[in-house]
Design a protein around this motif. Structure first.
Motif, PDB file in Angstrom:
ATOM      1  N   VAL A 243      72.490  78.914  42.497  1.00 27.33           N
ATOM      2  CA  VAL A 243      71.547  78.451  43.525  1.00 27.33           C
ATOM      3  C   VAL A 243      72.294  77.688  44.613  1.00 27.33           C
ATOM      4  N   ARG A 244      73.183  76.791  44.190  1.00 24.91           N
ATOM      5  CA  ARG A 244      73.963  76.014  45.161  1.00 24.91           C
ATOM      6  C   ARG A 244      74.849  76.930  46.012  1.00 24.91           C
ATOM      7  N   LEU A 245      75.426  77.958  45.392  1.00 21.97           N
ATOM      8  CA  LEU A 245      76.274  78.881  46.145  1.00 21.97           C
ATOM      9  C   LEU A 245      75.450  79.621  47.194  1.00 21.97           C
ATOM     10  N   GLY A 246      74.249  80.060  46.830  1.00 22.51           N
ATOM     11  CA  GLY A 246      73.398  80.755  47.785  1.00 22.51           C
ATOM     12  C   GLY A 246      73.035  79.880  48.965  1.00 22.51           C
ATOM     13  N   ILE A 247      72.693  78.620  48.685  1.00 22.74           N
ATOM     14  CA  ILE A 247      72.344  77.700  49.770  1.00 22.74           C
ATOM     15  C   ILE A 247      73.561  77.419  50.647  1.00 22.74           C
ATOM     16  N   PRO A 261      81.588  77.573  51.065  1.00 23.92           N
ATOM     17  CA  PRO A 261      81.634  77.323  49.615  1.00 23.92           C
ATOM     18  C   PRO A 261      83.077  77.253  49.107  1.00 23.92           C
ATOM     19  N   PRO A 262      83.443  76.211  48.357  1.00 24.33           N
ATOM     20  CA  PRO A 262      84.791  76.129  47.795  1.00 24.33           C
ATOM     21  C   PRO A 262      85.054  77.276  46.814  1.00 24.33           C
ATOM     22  N   GLN A 263      86.308  77.632  46.669  1.00 26.87           N
ATOM     23  CA  GLN A 263      86.656  78.734  45.769  1.00 26.87           C
ATOM     24  C   GLN A 263      86.281  78.417  44.324  1.00 26.87           C
TER      25      GLN A 263
END
Length: 286
Positions: A243-247, A261-263
């Motif tokens: 969810v955080r990655l999508g946002i 987004p960090p690796q």
């Protein structure tokens, strides 16, 4: 409590009965509303019912006045959108995928009465953009609930450009009727809460990635130094790394490189380390 709070709609629908949808259904149910949850198939519907009933039972154990049976007697779970026809308000709570949001909202709207209101629980997507896909955009507003819904006292009310001003006042009343506090924001990428929360979380992830400190120590710094109830990395595990990655990806595309987004986040999601729901994220939840 068998009587609906005066400021709340009597008949409420929720599209999606996952963790957030079940929490939203619980919030309206325990405040006297008749609640319909619609899911995609019978298995998902059964899971939604179990989640809502479990949440109600926990609330009763913690002192909520009333019996579990009296609350769940006002709960209906279905796979048929047509059930939304008599709802005063429907809250959409499907995953943060643009095409899915649009098709879901359109699918609900065609069954609603012209006077009914439609809300989205989106945590970052453009409310004005979603409203533009609807036939009655003036009846559409954002109600961004926070996880876990029963314990959270905040709801972000997000105003699309098309939203009727009177609907904003009604939404404030709904939030108060749920015993929560409204924060009203105009439509912007990430609104207020997701934008700030993700910014802190992404920097915390970069600090882990760079070896500045452990996830535990970074979180403790924010809990003890800044009085956060949980640190940004544990919160990410609770919300879900996917969810955080999508946002973050959406904010990156709309607000620029500071939200890249960090690796470490991309790698964890690729490995299926999604946080509490998968058993592992920045912490081991097993």
């Amino acid at each position: 409590m068998d009587d609906v709070v005066p400021s709340l709609p009597r008949r409420v629908g929720v599209l999606g009965g996952g963790r957030m949808g079940a929490g939203i259904a619980h919030a309206f149910l325990v405040n006297g509303c008749d609640v319909l949850v619609v899911e995609r198939d019978d298995d998902a519907a059964a899971g939604a019912r179990e989640r809502v009933e479990s949440a109600v039972a926990k609330s009763v154990e913690r002192g909520l006045t009333g019996s579990v049976s009296s609350f769940v007697s006002r709960l209906t779970v279905s796979t048929d959108y047509a059930g939304f026809a008599d709802r005063d308000l429907v809250v959409e709570a499907v995953p943060e995928i643009w095409d899915l949001k649009v098709s879901s909202l359109q699918g609900v709207e065609k069954h609603l009465a012209p006077s009914a209101f439609l809300a989205s629980n989106t945590s970052s997507l453009s409310m004005s953009g979603l409203a533009a896909e609807l036939e009655r955009p003036q009846n559409f507003i954002g109600l961004h609930f926070f996880n876990p819904v029963p314990a959270s006292t905040l709801i972000e009310v997000v105003i699309a450009k098309q939203t009727l001003p009177a609907l904003v006042d009604s939404a404030r009343g709904w939030v108060a009727g749920l015993g929560k506090t409204a924060v009203v924001v105009n439509d912007a990428p990430g609104f207020a809460s997701s934008r700030l929360g993700v910014a802190i979380a992404l920097e915390a992830m970069r600090m882990v990635e760079e070896g500045v400190a452990s996830a535990e120590d970074i979180d403790n710094a924010m809990v003890l130094g800044y009085k956060h109830p949980t640190g940004p990395l544990k919160t990410t595990d609770i919300v879900g790394l996917d969810v955080r990655l999508g946002i973050a990806a959406y904010l990156h595309s709309t607000l620029g490189e500071r939200f890249a987004p960090p690796q470490i986040l991309r790698d964890k999601v690729a490995r299926g380390e999604l946080g509490r729901k998968s058993g592992k994220g920045f912490y081991d939840w097993a």
